[in-house]
Write a protein that holds these residues in place. Structure first.
Motif, mmCIF file in Angstrom:
data_model
loop_
_atom_site.group_PDB
_atom_site.id
_atom_site.type_symbol
_atom_site.label_atom_id
_atom_site.label_comp_id
_atom_site.label_asym_id
_atom_site.label_seq_id
_atom_site.Cartn_x
_atom_site.Cartn_y
_atom_site.Cartn_z
ATOM 1 N N GLU A 1 0.639 2.481 -3.868
ATOM 2 C CA GLU A 1 -0.277 3.319 -4.180
ATOM 3 C C GLU A 1 -0.049 4.349 -5.114
ATOM 4 O O GLU A 1 -0.793 4.425 -6.420
ATOM 5 C CB GLU A 1 -1.453 2.751 -3.565
ATOM 6 C CG GLU A 1 -1.662 1.959 -2.754
ATOM 7 C CD GLU A 1 -2.957 1.092 -1.733
ATOM 8 O OE1 GLU A 1 -3.255 2.829 -1.304
ATOM 9 O OE2 GLU A 1 -3.489 0.715 -1.711
ATOM 10 N N GLU B 1 1.854 4.082 -8.305
ATOM 11 C CA GLU B 1 1.232 3.070 -9.079
ATOM 12 C C GLU B 1 -0.283 4.365 -9.636
ATOM 13 O O GLU B 1 -0.068 3.670 -11.068
ATOM 14 C CB GLU B 1 0.357 2.221 -8.255
ATOM 15 C CG GLU B 1 -0.868 0.595 -9.758
ATOM 16 C CD GLU B 1 -0.951 0.031 -8.564
ATOM 17 O OE1 GLU B 1 -1.977 -0.403 -9.814
ATOM 18 O OE2 GLU B 1 -0.949 -0.407 -8.045
ATOM 19 N N SER B 2 -0.511 5.045 -8.872
ATOM 20 C CA SER B 2 -1.918 5.846 -9.773
ATOM 21 C C SER B 2 -0.844 6.040 -10.688
ATOM 22 O O SER B 2 -1.491 7.050 -11.892
ATOM 23 C CB SER B 2 -2.796 6.091 -9.048
ATOM 24 O OG SER B 2 -1.809 7.547 -7.761
ATOM 25 N N SER C 1 0.684 -0.915 -0.253
ATOM 26 C CA SER C 1 -0.210 0.234 -0.068
ATOM 27 C C SER C 1 0.728 1.312 -0.168
ATOM 28 O O SER C 1 0.576 2.219 -0.341
ATOM 29 C CB SER C 1 -0.970 -0.137 1.130
ATOM 30 O OG SER C 1 0.108 -0.098 2.636
#
Length: 285
Positions: free
Chosen positions: A272, A275-276, A269
């Motif tokens: 994240e 990744e976005s 996490s």
């Protein structure tokens, strides 16, 4: 061959295959000169082997993409990835886990550096004057050398780098980015701040030729990632044992090899935002 000799030969073959199967192999993204990486990670390999009680091999790779491919193909079971390459690897291997990151990796940043010919000085504000100059990123798969600086460039100019700059290159690694900007091959470059600070301390940077003109906001970056099937291959609890071994890496010479002051827990996490961001600028499909 007698039955006893046949049985012995088969037993030895099985032992040989078992030994090979039990070898734990890792790699690292090639963010610096390869000879330096081999020196760094050979001592890390020795440490892991002693603490984990299994044979450990380090294998170098030629590119960030090759590190991800080796992880996907089970040629390596553990890797020291950048933020983006770690995300790519975990997406391709189910149940893979980010285990640990350097203390500094919680607050990572990129330096935008400039050759003296660019006529730019350091500023806290995003440097508008970089537009129209020549610019090199590091590897195409680098978080600090490509993903995050490209994100901030796009955010500021509302254009892709190829529209912002006169010419855009990809040096392949941070050390080469520094060398190319210092030599004037490119007026500007994006570089991992720790590589810059390390090479500056080693006397490899001439500040009369190249200097930092801007630094990005902080983001999470490098981490150790292990394949999701490690426990199945090496035994129940092996993944957690690897995590603890990495977190307990206290020897200054080992930490200096990264360089990091210590390792702290990491989780999927934490990446994240990486990744976005990668999806937003079409690096991840």
């Amino acid at each position: 061959m007698t039955t006893s000799k046949t049985s012995l030969a088969l037993a030895l073959l099985c032992l040989s295959l078992f030994a090979r199967a039990e070898t734990f192999t890792f790699t690292a993204i090639p963010d610096e000169d390869e000879s330096r990486l081999v020196q760094r990670f050979t001592q890390v390999s020795d440490y892991l082997e002693k603490e984990l009680g299994v044979e450990v091999n380090y294998i170098p790779v030629k590119s960030y993409a090759a590190a991800v491919t080796a992880f996907r193909n089970n040629q390596v079971q553990l890797a020291w990835f950048g933020g983006l390459s770690g995300v790519q690897a975990r997406l391709q291997v189910p149940d893979s886990l980010a285990l640990a990151q350097g203390y500094e990796d919680q607050f990572f940043k990129t330096y935008i550096i400039a050759h003296k010919s660019a006529g730019l000085t350091k500023s806290d504000n995003f440097p508008n004057a970089i537009k129209g100059k020549t610019f090199t990123f590091g590897s195409k798969g680098s978080t600090s050398g490509r993903l995050m600086p490209e994100f901030f460039i796009r955010e500021h100019f509302k254009q892709a780098p190829q529209k912002v700059f006169q010419r855009v290159g990809f040096s392949g690694d941070h050390s080469m980015t520094i060398a190319q900007v210092q030599a004037g091959a490119y007026q500007l470059g994006a570089v991992n701040y720790l590589v810059w600070e390390t090479e500056l301390a080693a006397g490899k940077i001439d500040l009369t030729k190249a200097s930092v003109i801007w630094e990005t906001p902080n983001y999470a970056d490098y981490q150790w990632t292990i394949r999701g099937d490690a426990d199945k291959r090496y035994g129940k609890g092996f993944t957690e044992k690897v995590r603890k071994t990495l977190l307990n890496m206290k020897e200054p010479s080992l930490l200096q090899a990264f360089p990091r002051k210590s390792f702290v827990p990491a989780s999927n996490s934490d990446y994240e935002a990486i990744e976005s961001t990668a999806r937003a600028i079409d690096i991840l499909q």
